[in-house]
Design a protein around this motif. Structure first.
Motif, PDB file in Angstrom:
ATOM      1  N   ASP A 153       0.897  -1.145  -0.189  1.00  6.68           N
ATOM      2  CA  ASP A 153      -0.247  -0.241   0.064  1.00  6.68           C
ATOM      3  C   ASP A 153       0.718   1.482  -0.010  1.00  6.68           C
ATOM      4  N   GLU A 154       0.281   1.869  -0.637  1.00  2.82           N
ATOM      5  CA  GLU A 154       0.802   3.646  -0.412  1.00  2.82           C
ATOM      6  C   GLU A 154      -0.131   4.255  -0.480  1.00  2.82           C
ATOM      7  N   HIS A 155       0.140   5.186   0.800  1.00  2.00           N
ATOM      8  CA  HIS A 155      -0.987   6.376   1.191  1.00  2.00           C
ATOM      9  C   HIS A 155      -0.810   7.121   0.375  1.00  2.00           C
ATOM     10  N   LEU A 156      -0.825   7.945  -0.470  1.00  2.00           N
ATOM     11  CA  LEU A 156      -0.673   8.687  -1.159  1.00  2.00           C
ATOM     12  C   LEU A 156      -0.973  10.488  -0.712  1.00  2.00           C
ATOM     13  N   SER A 157      -2.456  10.591   0.666  1.00  2.00           N
ATOM     14  CA  SER A 157      -2.206  12.202   0.528  1.00  2.00           C
ATOM     15  C   SER A 157      -1.780  12.210   1.702  1.00  2.00           C
ATOM     16  N   ASP A 158      -1.396  11.244   2.399  1.00  2.00           N
ATOM     17  CA  ASP A 158      -0.819  10.742   4.004  1.00  2.00           C
ATOM     18  C   ASP A 158       0.466  11.513   3.806  1.00  2.00           C
ATOM     19  N   PRO A 159       0.504  12.956   4.905  1.00  2.00           N
ATOM     20  CA  PRO A 159       1.511  13.354   4.745  1.00  2.00           C
ATOM     21  C   PRO A 159       2.908  12.988   5.573  1.00  2.00           C
ATOM     22  N   ALA A 160       2.202  11.928   6.760  1.00  2.00           N
ATOM     23  CA  ALA A 160       3.278  11.151   7.528  1.00  2.00           C
ATOM     24  C   ALA A 160       4.102   9.883   6.987  1.00  2.00           C
ATOM     25  N   GLU A 161       3.562  10.113   5.976  1.00  2.00           N
ATOM     26  CA  GLU A 161       3.826   8.620   4.796  1.00  2.00           C
ATOM     27  C   GLU A 161       4.941   9.002   4.035  1.00  2.00           C
ATOM     28  N   THR A 162       6.522   8.607   4.302  1.00  2.00           N
ATOM     29  CA  THR A 162       7.474   9.280   2.844  1.00  2.00           C
ATOM     30  C   THR A 162       7.175   8.024   1.901  1.00  2.00           C
ATOM     31  N   ALA A 163       7.747   8.888   0.683  1.00  2.00           N
ATOM     32  CA  ALA A 163       7.810   7.894  -0.408  1.00  2.00           C
ATOM     33  C   ALA A 163       8.817   7.013  -1.113  1.00  2.00           C
ATOM     34  N   THR A 164       8.343   5.382  -1.597  1.00  2.79           N
ATOM     35  CA  THR A 164       9.900   4.564  -1.033  1.00  2.79           C
ATOM     36  C   THR A 164       9.831   3.779  -2.759  1.00  2.79           C
ATOM     37  N   THR A 165      10.625   3.376  -2.654  1.00  7.68           N
ATOM     38  CA  THR A 165      10.783   2.175  -3.476  1.00  7.68           C
ATOM     39  C   THR A 165       9.629   1.459  -3.817  1.00  7.68           C
ATOM     40  N   SER A 166       9.026   0.528  -4.869  1.00  7.43           N
ATOM     41  CA  SER A 166       7.406  -0.318  -4.306  1.00  7.43           C
ATOM     42  C   SER A 166       8.867  -1.481  -4.557  1.00  7.43           C
ATOM     43  N   LYS A 167       9.268  -2.421  -3.679  1.00  9.88           N
ATOM     44  CA  LYS A 167       9.647  -4.112  -3.727  1.00  9.88           C
ATOM     45  C   LYS A 167       8.726  -5.019  -4.951  1.00  9.88           C
ATOM     46  N   LEU A 168       6.731  -4.979  -4.559  1.00 14.53           N
ATOM     47  CA  LEU A 168       6.482  -5.659  -5.915  1.00 14.53           C
ATOM     48  C   LEU A 168       6.927  -5.221  -7.562  1.00 14.53           C
ATOM     49  N   LEU A 169       6.849  -3.775  -7.299  1.00  6.03           N
ATOM     50  CA  LEU A 169       7.098  -3.389  -8.330  1.00  6.03           C
ATOM     51  C   LEU A 169       8.849  -3.579  -9.157  1.00  6.03           C
ATOM     52  N   GLN A 170       9.384  -3.592  -8.089  1.00  3.36           N
ATOM     53  CA  GLN A 170      11.319  -4.269  -8.601  1.00  3.36           C
ATOM     54  C   GLN A 170      10.869  -5.642  -8.666  1.00  3.36           C
ATOM     55  N   GLN A 171      10.458  -6.592  -7.919  1.00  2.54           N
ATOM     56  CA  GLN A 171      10.146  -7.901  -7.992  1.00  2.54           C
ATOM     57  C   GLN A 171       9.401  -8.462  -9.953  1.00  2.54           C
ATOM     58  N   GLU A 172       8.084  -7.402 -10.048  1.00  2.00           N
ATOM     59  CA  GLU A 172       7.496  -7.684 -11.353  1.00  2.00           C
ATOM     60  C   GLU A 172       8.423  -7.424 -12.371  1.00  2.00           C
ATOM     61  N   ILE A 173       9.015  -6.351 -11.946  1.00  2.00           N
ATOM     62  CA  ILE A 173      10.347  -5.844 -13.464  1.00  2.00           C
ATOM     63  C   ILE A 173      11.478  -6.513 -13.884  1.00  2.00           C
ATOM     64  N   GLU A 174      12.084  -7.344 -12.582  1.00  2.00           N
ATOM     65  CA  GLU A 174      13.124  -8.553 -12.278  1.00  2.00           C
ATOM     66  C   GLU A 174      12.026 -10.232 -12.438  1.00  2.00           C
ATOM     67  N   ARG A 175      11.508 -10.531 -12.495  1.00  2.00           N
ATOM     68  CA  ARG A 175      10.864 -11.643 -12.595  1.00  2.00           C
ATOM     69  C   ARG A 175      11.265 -12.717 -13.404  1.00  2.00           C
ATOM     70  N   PRO A 176      11.623 -14.045 -13.229  1.00  2.00           N
ATOM     71  CA  PRO A 176      11.941 -14.441 -14.663  1.00  2.00           C
ATOM     72  C   PRO A 176      11.283 -14.638 -16.194  1.00  2.00           C
ATOM     73  N   ARG A 177      12.198 -14.491 -17.247  1.00  4.31           N
ATOM     74  CA  ARG A 177      11.212 -14.549 -18.052  1.00  4.31           C
ATOM     75  C   ARG A 177      11.708 -15.334 -19.448  1.00  4.31           C
ATOM     76  N   VAL A 178      10.719 -16.511 -18.699  1.00  4.75           N
ATOM     77  CA  VAL A 178      10.977 -17.434 -19.963  1.00  4.75           C
ATOM     78  C   VAL A 178       9.396 -17.546 -21.151  1.00  4.75           C
ATOM     79  N   GLY A 179       9.850 -17.456 -22.464  1.00  2.00           N
ATOM     80  CA  GLY A 179       8.744 -17.410 -22.966  1.00  2.00           C
ATOM     81  C   GLY A 179       8.816 -16.075 -24.018  1.00  2.00           C
ATOM     82  N   PRO A 180       7.555 -15.808 -24.228  1.00  8.09           N
ATOM     83  CA  PRO A 180       8.048 -14.639 -25.151  1.00  8.09           C
ATOM     84  C   PRO A 180       7.835 -13.012 -24.537  1.00  8.09           C
ATOM     85  N   MET A 181       7.589 -12.212 -24.787  1.00  5.85           N
ATOM     86  CA  MET A 181       7.858 -10.690 -24.004  1.00  5.85           C
ATOM     87  C   MET A 181       6.240 -10.970 -23.454  1.00  5.85           C
ATOM     88  N   ARG A 182       6.970 -10.238 -21.870  1.00  2.04           N
ATOM     89  CA  ARG A 182       5.653 -10.361 -21.273  1.00  2.04           C
ATOM     90  C   ARG A 182       5.125  -8.537 -21.905  1.00  2.04           C
TER      91      ARG A 182
END
Length: 689
Positions: free
Chosen positions: A157-186
């Motif tokens: 979760d990212e609480h975009l309108s919560d000033p108390a929460e600082t922005a960080t890099t999404s781990k799920l986003l990184q995992q999806e980008i780095e997910r192993p590639r077998v088969g055609p382009m995704r």
């Protein structure tokens, strides 16, 4: 950002557990999608079609709809969620207070028609890609989902309108980008970045050129732009058509599953050679001849050659109808011919217009004599034998292939029409040394086929599509750009490429020049510099070549947190190269063994002797066969989790000049997603430091 939350895929549904609730929504959404598909399968069209033609068309449309509603078990139905802050009608957002929008690859609704999953292309989905802490776009919460196969296993979760929460890099986003590639382009629909989304959602009326280094996602951006345009302008593009153009069949095979995964099944894919296949290509040109044939000056040579068939009339035309004779004098015929030439319309269109213009001149005389001829009389006069004979003499039909054959075999004919455009040396370079008896017996080259396509368009207008995506555009010649441009004269284009990866002798020098040849000089040029695919250490090493191959380009800056695996090894035997391959096959994902074209037979024999099966470029990898043997000349546009690059010096030496060789090496070095091993017995190119 809230910490990553996950659990076992088969956990029971717990109303107090967010992950259980999300799994429950996924199950209900899949059930709703099945119901939508069953509704389409059960449609009865017997009473709604007027005839069998309408029935066939409707049957085909329903079949396409059923296919598009397929539930791909290993593809997440939704990958994100947006919770808006304000209700509809507010000035801040298109959202609903207390409601949630699940963002996915296609729209899914329940029995009442209420949306359960929103198509990623819908306006309400845009903040999933664009919203940030600085500009939350009225989004209170953005949730990303993680999947294992088709099972929802995590959320973030990212609480975009919560000033108390600082922005960080999404781990799920990184995992999806780095997910192993077998088969055609995704597809990258779950990981589209704001700068990519701006290009994807740009309007249909304007053309866009995307300059992007390795791993910046330019190919994926182009394909997702097609999917978006088909969503936003479906009726228009259904009439006019769309086309994706790639550099070779291997590349097209690699990307062919991206659009179907997004629900788009009717986009044609082709190479430039496919577009200009008027003759069978059985020959080849050396580099100097190919460069001249691909030069834009050849367009004017061809235009002159086509128009040279027009002969200014010196004799009148005498039309006999019944007992009357009607004479069209030579000076009037000349006026008609010169007017058609001045209008500069297609040669074939003028050929068809000329008999009607002569017939009209006869009708004017008939009217002056008191007759009242109609259109049928004019058509009859146009078909008169004397008029036909005059047209054949003045404006004869032209066969484009025969015209090009004459230019390439008749030195005098070429000299007459290349005067002031090509010097004697250039003319001699493209002339064939041996005479050819016919079009069919000629050994046409790929560049010759493009010339024939240009001549064909001079005779008869090429059909224009609504939108064309041109990938790996930096390798096209000016004449090839013109061939593509003819396919979108009334439509728009998305041009994708990287000037640093141009590996042909005629490679693009600047996008401004290329877009001019394409006929899209007003296209907006966007540059992608954030690298999502190539690991930091790999792209840093490859970027050492940039000052030597494309001094004006900024290096790609990898945004990957994982630096990846990178190693340069001195090897003395092919067995050591195969050892590196086996080492990388011990990791999860695909492996590419890239080598100079001349080294491929040697490595193929070594792999076979070692009992290691492998694929050719573009063939789909599987869990059983994850290794692909790739000639360096075919590596462009492909990607593998791990790469072994054999003998960089041989890759450079395999090209006609040093700069092209270094560009080919740059391409080969940047095919890895997770790790690269460079093996070499010969010294490395000095440009690699």
């Amino acid at each position: 950002m809230s910490p990553l939350s996950d659990g076992p895929a088969d956990a029971p549904i717990d109303s107090d557990d967010p992950l259980s609730r999300e799994r429950s929504h996924l199950a209900r959404s899949r059930s709703a999608l099945r119901a939508m598909r069953e509704d389409a399968e059960n449609l009865d069209i017997r009473d709604v079609t007027a005839n069998w033609v309408n029935a066939e068309v409707l049957h085909r449309q329903i079949a396409e709809r059923i296919k598009a509603l397929a539930d791909l078990s290993h593809t997440p139905l939704f990958f994100g969620r947006l919770d808006y802050l304000h209700a509809p009608g507010s000035d801040l957002a298109e959202g609903a207070e207390g409601e949630r929008f699940y963002i996915g690859r296609r729209h899914v609704h329940d029995d009442d028609g209420d949306p359960m999953v929103i198509d990623w292309r819908a306006p309400v989905s845009q903040p999933f890609y664009r919203a940030s802490k600085k500009d939350p776009m009225d989004v209170g919460l953005r949730r990303r989902f993680g999947y294992t196969g088709g099972d929802l296993t995590a959320y973030e979760d990212e609480h975009l309108s919560d000033p108390a929460e600082t922005a960080t890099t999404s781990k799920l986003l990184q995992q999806e980008i780095e997910r192993p590639r077998v088969g055609p382009m995704r597809d990258i629909v779950a990981t589209i970045q704001p700068e990519q989304d701006e290009i994807v959602r740009s309007g249909l009326s304007g053309s866009v050129c995307v300059q992007g280094g390795p791993g910046t996602g330019k190919t994926a951006v182009g394909l997702h732009r097609v999917a978006y345009l088909l969503y936003a302008h479906r009726e228009r593009l259904a009439r006019t058509g769309t086309l994706v153009i790639g550099p070779n069949k291997s590349f097209l095979h690699y990307i062919e599953q991206v659009l179907p995964a997004l629900g788009e099944l009717e986009v044609r894919q082709a190479t430039v050679d496919d577009l200009v296949a008027h003759v069978e290509v059985r020959g080849s040109d050396d580099a100097p001849a190919a460069v001249i044939k691909g030069d834009a000056r050849m367009a004017e040579v061809l235009r002159r050659a086509v128009r040279s068939h027009v002969t200014v009339p010196t004799e009148p035309v005498m039309v006999v109808r019944g007992s009357r004779r009607w004479r069209v004098p030579a000076y009037e015929l000349e006026e008609i011919v010169r007017e058609l030439l001045d209008r500069d319309i297609r040669y074939g269109a003028a050929h068809q217009a000329l008999p009607q213009r002569i017939a009209h001149a006869v009708l004017v005389q008939m009217e002056r004599s008191g007759e009242a001829p109609d259109d049928r009389v004019q058509d009859a006069v146009a078909r008169n034998a004397a008029v036909k004979a005059a047209v054949k003499a003045i404006w004869p039909q032209v066969d484009p292939a025969k015209l090009v054959l004459r230019l390439l075999t008749d030195a005098e004919f070429l000299a007459a029409h290349a005067e002031g455009l090509l010097d004697e040396g250039e003319q001699k370079e493209i002339l064939w040394s041996k005479p050819v008896r016919s079009v069919k017996s000629a050994k046409w080259s790929a560049a010759d086929a493009v010339l024939i396509d240009e001549a064909t368009d001079l005779v008869q207008r090429t059909h224009s599509l609504g939108h064309v995506v041109l990938d790996e555009a930096q390798d096209l010649s000016p004449m090839q750009y013109r061939a593509v441009g003819r396919r979108c004269t009334t439509g728009s284009a998305t041009v994708l490429g990287d000037l640093a990866q141009g590996t042909t002798p005629w490679a693009t020098r600047s996008w401004e020049e290329a877009l001019g040849h394409l006929g899209k000089g007003d296209a907006v040029v966007e540059e992608l510099t954030a690298g999502f695919r190539v690991p930091t250490d790999v792209i840093t090493y490859a970027s050492r070549l940039l000052p030597h191959i494309a001094p004006g380009l900024a290096p790609v800056a990898s945004v990957r947190e994982n630096p990846g695996f990178f190693e340069v090894r001195a090897s003395t035997a092919d067995a050591e190269v195969l050892g590196a391959v086996e080492e990388l096959l011990g990791q999860e994902g695909s492996v590419g063994l890239i080598a100079a074209d001349a080294r491929i037979p040697v490595l193929a024999e070594a792999l076979t002797a070692a009992g290691r099966t492998y694929l050719g470029p573009g063939e789909e990898t599987t869990a059983e066969t994850r290794l692909t043997l790739v000639p360096a000349s075919l590596a462009k546009g492909l990607e593998y989790d791990y790469v072994v690059l054999d003998e960089p010096r041989a890759v450079v030496d395999g090209e006609p000049d040093e700069r092209t060789g270094l560009r080919r090496l740059y391409v080969a070095l940047t095919r890895a997603v997770s790790g690269l091993i460079v093996t070499h017995a010969a010294p490395l190119p000095a440009e690699l430091g």
